[in-house]
Design an enzyme around this catalytic site. Sequence first.
Site, short mmCIF file in Angstrom:
data_model
loop_
_atom_site.label_atom_id
_atom_site.label_comp_id
_atom_site.label_asym_id
_atom_site.label_seq_id
_atom_site.Cartn_x
_atom_site.Cartn_y
_atom_site.Cartn_z
N CYS A 16 -2.07 10.01 -6.42
CA CYS A 16 -3.52 9.60 -5.61
C CYS A 16 -4.47 10.84 -5.77
CB CYS A 16 -2.97 9.64 -4.33
SG CYS A 16 -4.60 9.48 -3.23
N LYS A 36 0.82 -1.39 -0.10
CA LYS A 36 0.00 -0.05 0.14
C LYS A 36 1.03 1.19 0.08
CE LYS A 36 -3.41 2.95 0.61
NZ LYS A 36 -4.27 3.28 -0.46
C1 SIN Z 1 -6.27 6.09 -1.74
O1 SIN Z 1 -5.60 5.61 -0.91
O2 SIN Z 1 -6.89 7.04 -1.81
C2 SIN Z 1 -5.92 5.34 -3.15
C3 SIN Z 1 -4.51 5.58 -3.42
C4 SIN Z 1 -4.21 6.04 -4.85
O3 SIN Z 1 -5.18 6.31 -5.69
O4 SIN Z 1 -3.03 6.24 -5.39
#
Ligand code: SIN
Length: 311
Positions: A130, A44
């Site tokens: 993001c 993540k």
């Molecule tokens: C998120 O955690 O909002 C998704 C991550 C991303 O789109 O890079």
Amino acid sequence: MNLTSRISNFEFENPLMNASGVWCKEAEQLDELKRSQAGTFVTKSATPQQREGNPSPRYVEVPLGSINSMGLPNKGFDFYLDYSLRYQNENPEKINFLSIAGMCADDNLEMLKKIDSSDFKGITELNLSCPNVPGKPQVGYDFEATEKILSQVYEFFQKPMGVKLPPYFDFAHFDQMAAILNKFPLQYVNCINSVGNGLYIDTDSESVVIKPKDGFGGIGGAYVKPTALANVRAFYTRLDSQIAVIGCGGVENGRDVFEHLLCGAQMVQIGTQLAKEGPQIFDRVLSELQTIMKEKGYNSIDDFRGKLKSI
Ligand code: SIN
């Protein structure tokens, strides 16, 4: 059948992996990815400190895919670096991708300095795309900021690295971004992150379906496959050959993987459909890919990778 794929000097048994954000926040989820048929995995996207992310509901499956505004919930950079170091110690012949997404350039530089001075032997992914942190625009849509952060990174960073890009929709933008990326010793670019700031509406309740940003969120799944393929193809044909492309977007089955590979992807990531089916999806998709390759008489991915035909 040979499904070997490569990023730089790294070789993977097959091209499949998760998309960062899906099934990779918790150690238990990463353990399941490790045990799955995926060729490798990415963690993540991390921030220097742990984050709770946006309020729920923040991820909803919709008819042709998903909408999310997670807001980078994660266990903090040290957790994912430690996990990756343990993984490489237990599996010296394998590596994973470690994704980072700082709230600002200094966050990214701080995490990259830690990676550079660590024993991490895998590949770092700098997420420039993001769309879900309120008040933080996507760096990948700011060409100057993208060039600046990459210049700062390569003043010191010596290890393999790629960038995760947002989708682009205009040839001028493909050209401009590729010209910037070609200035740097990147190992790969990842096309694409979700299509940012879509709006899914529930007509019965006359309401948005996710809470953050009044319902605006990143769109994934089948909705985005043509955009993902276009970005893979556009960057594959514009980037110097030493920069690989990872394809991400709209992958539900072996045919979708085949299409990403045909456009030039070296690795192909699964997000929305992995969230739906869990890591056993990799068995199904791999066997579907092999069936297609067999029908077409291909023995290896290199027989057709990038060889999309014109008419
Ligand atoms: C998120 O955690 O909002 C998704 C991550 C991303 O789109 O890079």
